[in-house]
Write an enzyme that holds these catalytic residues in place. Structure first.
Site, short mmCIF file in Angstrom:
data_model
loop_
_atom_site.label_atom_id
_atom_site.label_comp_id
_atom_site.label_asym_id
_atom_site.label_seq_id
_atom_site.Cartn_x
_atom_site.Cartn_y
_atom_site.Cartn_z
N ASP A 107 32.29 -13.69 37.65
CA ASP A 107 32.71 -12.31 37.89
C ASP A 107 31.51 -11.37 37.88
O ASP A 107 31.43 -10.42 38.68
CB ASP A 107 33.71 -11.87 36.81
CG ASP A 107 35.07 -12.54 36.99
OD1 ASP A 107 35.30 -13.14 38.05
OD2 ASP A 107 35.89 -12.46 36.06
N ASP B 149 34.95 -15.32 46.95
CA ASP B 149 33.56 -14.94 47.20
C ASP B 149 33.38 -14.47 48.64
O ASP B 149 32.31 -14.65 49.23
CB ASP B 149 32.62 -16.10 46.89
CG ASP B 149 32.92 -17.35 47.72
OD1 ASP B 149 33.97 -17.39 48.38
OD2 ASP B 149 32.09 -18.28 47.72
#
Length: 354
Positions: free
Chosen positions: A247, A273
């Protein structure tokens, strides 16, 4: 005395109507905002993301519980607050729920308002149930009603002045409720249109910005570039150092991408992503190539994660240019995605033009 009692009854009825109408409007507004925010996650059964969105909504002390189920009534996520201890509990094992009839959307019983909303993405995909209680403004209105009864019954000779004070105070409370609802609307719009991790625009807002870019390009005869980005080497970071490190990397990538573009450009996160960048008013291919090279170079720089380690990632990027590629928003995204896969086949840290 009869007139006094009649006035009290009328005011009591009006106050109740204001409380119920305000609470039902709030419940509907909240449910619609959350429904937009979790639509993609319900389709992909992304339970962690759904839970994160629901936690944000439960931060509002007015919310008692919020539940998401699929079309068959299977509970996907259910979070509730203990009315006494104020403790937030997550129910990981819940029986199937029975969705209401289409006609039953909101139900108010006492201080509890239950809002049902069908989740639709072209076709029905599930249900959302939101339970809220009254606010401090509601309590103030209730106390005001009691005070009015005492004042009027104990002082009939000042009926007109007492009613004037009541109406003035009620007007102020209604304005307070409107201010609270306005602030909640802005917060829900942010939840619905932005990624909860990075704060960047999400897919819903990205498609809106992309539609605006197409309209502006057609109107002003300008070009814009749509860049679809997929990170290379992100999974090993997640696997080796955990999701918190992952994260952190995603947030850092969002910051770096934003720093590489202009204020009127758009950086969005689709999920996982995957990121998307809209570069508006591209005057020359040299300007575009310089920006793309700057993005590649920025992401290649090591990222110092909280675990005390420098990690290295790169990105693969597919680019399509409007109006040479004159499709709609979804079609442009698909074309940029195809170009990204061509870039990924060449190796990490590459970009390809559609």
């Amino acid at each position: 005395m009869i007139l006094v009692i009649a006035a009290i009854s009328w005011f009591d009825h009006q106050a109740r109507e204001i409380r119920v109408a305000g609470r039902e409007a709030t419940a509907k507004m909240m449910a619609e905002g959350v429904a937009i925010a979790i639509q993609d996650d319900v389709i992909s059964e992304n339970y962690a993301q759904i839970e994160g969105r629901l936690r944000q909504t439960l931060a509002d002390p007015q919310v008692l519980s919020i539940l998401v189920a699929d079309e068959d009534g299977k509970v996907l996520s259910y979070i509730q607050r203990d009315a006494i201890s104020d403790e937030v509990k997550i129910n990981y094992s819940s029986p199937r729920v029975r969705p209401p009839d289409q006609s039953l959307e909101v139900l108010t019983m006492g201080d509890l308002t239950t809002q049902w909303l069908q989740l639709v993405a072209g076709v029905p995909i599930g249900w959302l149930r939101l339970e809220i209680v009254g606010t401090r403004v509601d309590d103030a209105l209730t106390n005001l009603r009691r005070e009015v009864a005492i004042w009027l019954l104990g002082a009939c000779f000042v009926l007109l002045s007492s009613l004037g004070a009541v109406l003035w105070r009620t007007r102020g409370l209604i304005k307070m409720e409107e201010a609270v609802m306005q602030g909640r609307t802005e917060a829900l719009q942010k939840v619905a249109n932005h990624d909860s991790l990075t704060g960047l625009p999400n897919r819903h807002l990205l498609l809106d910005r992309l539609g605006q870019a197409i309209a502006s390009s057609n109107r002003n005869k300008t070009h814009f570039a749509l860049c679809f980005i997929d990170l290379d080497g992100f999974k090993p970071v997640n696997d080796s150092y955990g999701h918190d490190a992952g994260d952190f990397v995603l947030k850092e990538v969002g910051i770096r991408l934003t720093a590489c573009v202009r204020e009127n450009d758009t950086v969005a996160r689709l999920g996982g992503d995957e990121f998307v960048v809209i570069l508006v008013d591209i005057d020359a291919s040299a300007d575009l190539n310089a920006t793309l090279d700057r993005i590649l170079a920025s992401i290649k720089k090591p990222i110092a994660i909280p675990e005390g380690v420098d990690v290295g990632i790169s990105l693969s990027m597919g680019v399509t240019i409007f109006p040479e590629d004159s499709g709609g928003p979804e079609e442009l995204l698909n074309h940029a995605d195809e170009a990204m896969y061509l870039a990924k086949k060449r190796g990490p840290g590459q970009y390809s033009i559609y």
